[in-house]
Design a protein around this motif. Sequence first.
Motif, short mmCIF file in Angstrom:
data_model
loop_
_atom_site.label_atom_id
_atom_site.label_comp_id
_atom_site.label_asym_id
_atom_site.label_seq_id
_atom_site.Cartn_x
_atom_site.Cartn_y
_atom_site.Cartn_z
N ARG A 293 0.85 -1.20 0.00
CA ARG A 293 0.00 0.00 0.00
C ARG A 293 0.89 1.25 0.00
NH1 ARG A 293 -1.39 0.65 4.54
NH2 ARG A 293 -3.17 2.04 4.30
N VAL B 8 1.69 4.86 1.17
CA VAL B 8 1.39 5.69 2.34
C VAL B 8 2.00 7.06 2.09
CG1 VAL B 8 1.57 5.94 4.84
CG2 VAL B 8 1.46 3.65 3.81
N LEU C 53 -8.02 0.26 12.37
CA LEU C 53 -7.35 0.89 11.23
C LEU C 53 -8.31 1.76 10.43
CD1 LEU C 53 -5.22 -2.17 10.01
CD2 LEU C 53 -4.71 -0.49 11.79
N VAL C 54 -9.56 1.30 10.28
CA VAL C 54 -10.57 2.09 9.55
C VAL C 54 -10.83 3.40 10.27
CG1 VAL C 54 -13.01 2.17 8.92
CG2 VAL C 54 -11.68 0.12 8.43
N ARG D 202 -7.94 5.81 9.76
CA ARG D 202 -7.92 6.36 8.40
C ARG D 202 -8.99 7.44 8.24
NH1 ARG D 202 -7.56 0.64 6.78
NH2 ARG D 202 -5.36 0.14 6.35
N ARG D 203 -10.14 7.23 8.85
CA ARG D 203 -11.22 8.22 8.76
C ARG D 203 -10.81 9.54 9.40
NH1 ARG D 203 -16.18 4.09 10.19
NH2 ARG D 203 -16.74 3.54 8.04
N PRO E 133 -2.14 8.65 8.86
CA PRO E 133 -1.53 7.65 7.97
C PRO E 133 -1.16 6.38 8.74
CG PRO E 133 -0.52 9.81 7.66
CD PRO E 133 -1.35 9.89 8.90
N ILE E 134 -1.33 5.23 8.10
CA ILE E 134 -1.03 3.94 8.71
C ILE E 134 -0.07 3.16 7.82
CG2 ILE E 134 -1.97 1.75 9.54
CD1 ILE E 134 -4.67 3.21 9.87
#
Length: 316
Positions: free
Chosen positions: A51, A53, A132-133, A136-137, A141-142
Amino acid sequence: MMRALVIAGVASGVGKTSVTLGLLEALLALALTLAASSPAYALTVRDMLGRDVTLAAPPQCIVSLVPSVTETIFALGGEARLAGRTDWCDSPEAAKQKPSVGGMINPSLETIVKLKPDLVIATDEGNREETLVQLRRIGIPIYLVHAHRVAEMLDMVKRLGDLIERPDAVGPLVTSIQARIDGIRRLVGSRRTPSVLYVLWPEPLIVPGRASHITELIEMAGGRSITAGIGESYVRLSLEAAVARGPEVIILADHSNAGTAAGRQSPEKWQRLASVPAIRAGRLHSIDLSILHRYGPRVPDGLELLARMIHPEAFP
């Protein structure tokens, strides 16, 4: 507008959980910080799940939700950038001085937000997708790590070194880890490979499969896991099936540091199975879960413990 977006994000991310005024204020402050820095986005890194980032700059304020990541950051000398960690991040001793955000499975979103991190490092195994969701909302950053093999662990070390701008520390650390692993493998490499049963959890009986890093470590330690042919990382196995495979060495994961009696192993139960080769030979062992199940700088420590249990004759 920004305040409305933050409140909407909290409402959708937290769901039925009540939101405190303190959390809203912290979220707003973080959102304003992110908004102020957004035009300066200059760095995109790819995590271990492939992913992308995007960061404004190399992270200066990191929250680690992974014990092995916390240990690696300390080993690389980047602890000044570590703003928070989980309750499970208890090594090295200095890590306990960092603020805790709670458990790996249920970290406090409010505590994380108050630390104002510019990056959270998590794992796809051990951290809930719901956490994690929500992060992100909010706009945090993850970076996800993932390692099932020693080679992937060494790759993680390099990635973290680049991420915290400590590339010069990567080489010596990787060399040290690899040298210890190679030394242990040389000690046991020419010896017979006894069959090994590793028990992660007693009831139901949970054992490592082919995809588990424990299986690789057992092989490196000069043994052969009796459950290596099972495809998954960890699987349930009946006691009868385990006994039928006739393990020559049995190793029980010690959950003493987990703070729960639910997974406490009972050697007495196994010692009653006199027909099992490992029991007849007195080769029932216990190993610290916190050392063996962290794919970080202490992997050689866990490997040596395994090797000493499987091949005590190699360590006079």
